[in-house]
Design a protein around this motif. Structure first.
Motif, PDB file in Angstrom:
ATOM      1  N   ALA A 290      -7.946   5.561 -10.440  1.00 41.26           N
ATOM      2  CA  ALA A 290      -8.500   4.260 -10.857  1.00 41.26           C
ATOM      3  C   ALA A 290      -7.658   3.117 -10.294  1.00 41.26           C
ATOM      4  O   ALA A 290      -8.205   2.092  -9.860  1.00 41.26           O
ATOM      5  N   GLU A 291      -6.340   3.288 -10.303  1.00 37.35           N
ATOM      6  CA  GLU A 291      -5.461   2.252  -9.735  1.00 37.35           C
ATOM      7  C   GLU A 291      -5.720   2.120  -8.235  1.00 37.35           C
ATOM      8  O   GLU A 291      -5.771   0.999  -7.710  1.00 37.35           O
ATOM      9  N   ARG A 292      -5.867   3.231  -7.561  1.00 38.32           N
ATOM     10  CA  ARG A 292      -6.086   3.202  -6.108  1.00 38.32           C
ATOM     11  C   ARG A 292      -7.424   2.565  -5.762  1.00 38.32           C
ATOM     12  O   ARG A 292      -7.559   1.929  -4.711  1.00 38.32           O
ATOM     13  N   ASP A 293      -8.411   2.762  -6.628  1.00 37.87           N
ATOM     14  CA  ASP A 293      -9.730   2.181  -6.366  1.00 37.87           C
ATOM     15  C   ASP A 293      -9.674   0.657  -6.312  1.00 37.87           C
ATOM     16  O   ASP A 293     -10.530   0.028  -5.695  1.00 37.87           O
ATOM     17  N   LYS A 294      -8.672   0.088  -6.957  1.00 41.06           N
ATOM     18  CA  LYS A 294      -8.529  -1.377  -6.959  1.00 41.06           C
ATOM     19  C   LYS A 294      -7.904  -1.904  -5.672  1.00 41.06           C
ATOM     20  O   LYS A 294      -7.901  -3.103  -5.433  1.00 41.06           O
TER      21      LYS A 294
ATOM     22  N   GLU B  78      -7.562  -8.955   6.447  1.00 37.75           N
ATOM     23  CA  GLU B  78      -8.266  -9.941   5.633  1.00 37.75           C
ATOM     24  C   GLU B  78      -7.630 -10.142   4.263  1.00 37.75           C
ATOM     25  O   GLU B  78      -8.045 -11.016   3.510  1.00 37.75           O
ATOM     26  N   ALA B  79      -6.641  -9.321   3.927  1.00 41.69           N
ATOM     27  CA  ALA B  79      -6.008  -9.414   2.613  1.00 41.69           C
ATOM     28  C   ALA B  79      -4.851 -10.403   2.645  1.00 41.69           C
ATOM     29  O   ALA B  79      -4.165 -10.545   3.657  1.00 41.69           O
ATOM     30  N   ALA B  80      -4.675 -11.084   1.544  1.00 38.74           N
ATOM     31  CA  ALA B  80      -3.562 -12.025   1.429  1.00 38.74           C
ATOM     32  C   ALA B  80      -2.254 -11.237   1.411  1.00 38.74           C
ATOM     33  O   ALA B  80      -2.217 -10.084   0.958  1.00 38.74           O
ATOM     34  N   PRO B  81      -1.171 -11.845   1.890  1.00 36.99           N
ATOM     35  CA  PRO B  81       0.124 -11.153   1.887  1.00 36.99           C
ATOM     36  C   PRO B  81       0.531 -10.648   0.498  1.00 36.99           C
ATOM     37  O   PRO B  81       1.089  -9.556   0.371  1.00 36.99           O
ATOM     38  N   ALA B  82       0.209 -11.398  -0.535  1.00 33.36           N
ATOM     39  CA  ALA B  82       0.553 -10.971  -1.895  1.00 33.36           C
ATOM     40  C   ALA B  82      -0.236  -9.713  -2.272  1.00 33.36           C
ATOM     41  O   ALA B  82       0.279  -8.829  -2.958  1.00 33.36           O
ATOM     42  N   GLU B  83      -1.478  -9.640  -1.798  1.00 34.78           N
ATOM     43  CA  GLU B  83      -2.315  -8.473  -2.075  1.00 34.78           C
ATOM     44  C   GLU B  83      -1.752  -7.236  -1.351  1.00 34.78           C
ATOM     45  O   GLU B  83      -1.724  -6.137  -1.908  1.00 34.78           O
TER      46      GLU B  83
ATOM     47  N   SER C  88       3.430  -1.907  -3.243  1.00 33.04           N
ATOM     48  CA  SER C  88       4.252  -1.640  -4.424  1.00 33.04           C
ATOM     49  C   SER C  88       3.571  -0.622  -5.343  1.00 33.04           C
ATOM     50  O   SER C  88       4.210   0.309  -5.842  1.00 33.04           O
ATOM     51  N   LEU C  89       2.285  -0.810  -5.575  1.00 30.54           N
ATOM     52  CA  LEU C  89       1.526   0.106  -6.424  1.00 30.54           C
ATOM     53  C   LEU C  89       1.579   1.525  -5.874  1.00 30.54           C
ATOM     54  O   LEU C  89       1.878   2.484  -6.591  1.00 30.54           O
ATOM     55  N   LEU C  90       1.299   1.667  -4.591  1.00 32.52           N
ATOM     56  CA  LEU C  90       1.246   2.993  -3.978  1.00 32.52           C
ATOM     57  C   LEU C  90       2.625   3.640  -3.920  1.00 32.52           C
ATOM     58  O   LEU C  90       2.752   4.851  -4.125  1.00 32.52           O
TER      59      LEU C  90
END
Length: 115
Positions: A33-37, A47-52, A58-60
């Motif tokens: 579920a976390e990875r799906d986000k 296309e993703a922001a640097p914070a994203e 960090s999550l992975l």
């Protein structure tokens, strides 16, 4: 590792129930579920922001660490359970021998009484 305890007296959770809990792999559902986000496609396309990107990394990394820890703990559990099974097998052999001795003694006493 510690824990386990002895003969089961005072145990609040029966052994079989505890073993069933150990087979629970619902943490994998949480990880999925976390990875799906994480929008990997947007990250790959730039296309993703640097914070994203940082949050996803960090999550992975955190998931990888948690999963590696759980995997090692479960491997240690397997070894502990294998040792416990070997000990139980030896105990059963001793119990069986002792039961046989008791049966033989009963037969001797009954034979003496019948003589």
């Amino acid at each position: 590792g510690g824990g386990g305890g002895g003969g089961g007296g005072g145990s609040t959770v029966p052994l079989l129930q505890a073993l069933e809990r150990l087979t629970d792999d619902s943490s994998l559902d949480v990880v999925a579920a976390e990875r799906d986000k994480v929008d990997v496609v947007a990250i790959e396309r730039g296309e993703a922001a640097p914070a994203e990107v940082a949050a996803a990394t960090s999550l992975l990394a955190g998931q990888r660490k948690r999963l590696a820890t759980e995997l090692e703990q479960r491997r240690q559990l397997i070894l502990a359970l294998a040792a416990a099974c070997e000990a139980q097998h030896a105990c059963c052999a001793k119990l069986q021998a002792s039961a046989g001795e008791a049966e033989a003694l009963v037969a001797r006493i009954e034979a003496w009484q019948g003589a």
